[in-house]
Design a protein around this motif. Structure first.
Motif, PDB file in Angstrom:
ATOM      1  N   ASN A   8      13.634 -18.041   5.065  1.00 53.00           N
ATOM      2  CA  ASN A   8      12.558 -18.910   5.536  1.00 53.00           C
ATOM      3  C   ASN A   8      12.962 -20.373   5.673  1.00 53.00           C
ATOM      4  O   ASN A   8      12.113 -21.227   5.826  1.00 53.00           O
ATOM      5  N   LYS A   9      14.215 -20.682   5.616  1.00 51.68           N
ATOM      6  CA  LYS A   9      14.622 -22.070   5.766  1.00 51.68           C
ATOM      7  C   LYS A   9      15.609 -22.238   6.919  1.00 51.68           C
ATOM      8  O   LYS A   9      16.268 -23.241   7.020  1.00 51.68           O
ATOM      9  N   GLY A  10      15.722 -21.237   7.749  1.00 50.36           N
ATOM     10  CA  GLY A  10      16.658 -21.331   8.851  1.00 50.36           C
ATOM     11  C   GLY A  10      18.075 -21.161   8.357  1.00 50.36           C
ATOM     12  O   GLY A  10      18.314 -20.776   7.223  1.00 50.36           O
ATOM     13  N   ARG A  59      17.378 -28.441   9.457  1.00 48.61           N
ATOM     14  CA  ARG A  59      17.727 -27.033   9.626  1.00 48.61           C
ATOM     15  C   ARG A  59      17.901 -26.731  11.105  1.00 48.61           C
ATOM     16  O   ARG A  59      17.419 -27.465  11.968  1.00 48.61           O
ATOM     17  N   THR A  61      16.740 -24.492  13.857  1.00 50.17           N
ATOM     18  CA  THR A  61      15.739 -23.522  14.285  1.00 50.17           C
ATOM     19  C   THR A  61      16.319 -22.707  15.438  1.00 50.17           C
ATOM     20  O   THR A  61      17.348 -23.070  16.021  1.00 50.17           O
ATOM     21  N   TYR A  62      15.638 -21.620  15.782  1.00 53.38           N
ATOM     22  CA  TYR A  62      16.131 -20.798  16.882  1.00 53.38           C
ATOM     23  C   TYR A  62      16.131 -21.578  18.197  1.00 53.38           C
ATOM     24  O   TYR A  62      17.096 -21.511  18.959  1.00 53.38           O
ATOM     25  N   ASP A  63      15.067 -22.317  18.467  1.00 48.48           N
ATOM     26  CA  ASP A  63      15.002 -23.092  19.711  1.00 48.48           C
ATOM     27  C   ASP A  63      16.133 -24.105  19.799  1.00 48.48           C
ATOM     28  O   ASP A  63      16.750 -24.278  20.856  1.00 48.48           O
ATOM     29  N   VAL A  86      20.799 -17.042  13.360  1.00 44.95           N
ATOM     30  CA  VAL A  86      19.640 -17.935  13.302  1.00 44.95           C
ATOM     31  C   VAL A  86      18.355 -17.111  13.330  1.00 44.95           C
ATOM     32  O   VAL A  86      17.424 -17.382  12.562  1.00 44.95           O
ATOM     33  N   ASN A  90      15.646 -17.000  10.241  1.00 45.40           N
ATOM     34  CA  ASN A  90      14.300 -17.508  10.493  1.00 45.40           C
ATOM     35  C   ASN A  90      13.242 -16.412  10.454  1.00 45.40           C
ATOM     36  O   ASN A  90      12.065 -16.701  10.611  1.00 45.40           O
TER      37      ASN A  90
END
Length: 102
Positions: A8-10, A59, A61-63, A86, A90
């Motif tokens: 949950n933190k990337g 962190r 993120t996926y984006d 990733v 996530n």
């Protein structure tokens, strides 16, 4: 490249820092004067974002990973693996976690 994630933190700062430091070192081997500013520009992100990733304050993120992966000078397999890591890091739902365990 080895990635580590914290649920949950990337992608954890260790993984992101390791990935980006290695990629940056490869750039600097080719051109010792290659700057962090030039690399951030090449990746399509701000210098402050890259700096915060490298210091563990931001962190991935996926984006953000997609944006970076599109501009990385690496093979498509490595880009794909980076994006999968990733996604896994996530993921928050149990079925997502179980999917990536297989």
């Amino acid at each position: 490249r080895e990635f580590i994630c914290t649920k949950n933190k990337g992608v954890s700062s260790t993984a992101a820092i390791g990935f980006f430091k290695l990629a940056f070192q490869q750039k600097q081997i080719k051109n010792p004067k290659y700057s962090l500013r030039a690399w951030a520009s090449r990746l399509g992100i701000s210098v402050s974002t890259l700096s915060r990733i490298l210091s563990g304050q931001r962190r991935v993120t996926y984006d953000l990973a997609v944006k970076i992966a599109q501009n990385l000078d690496t093979c498509s397999t490595e880009k794909f693996l980076f994006l999968l890591v990733v996604l896994k890091c996530n993921s928050t739902l149990d079925f997502e976690q179980s999917f990536y365990q297989k």
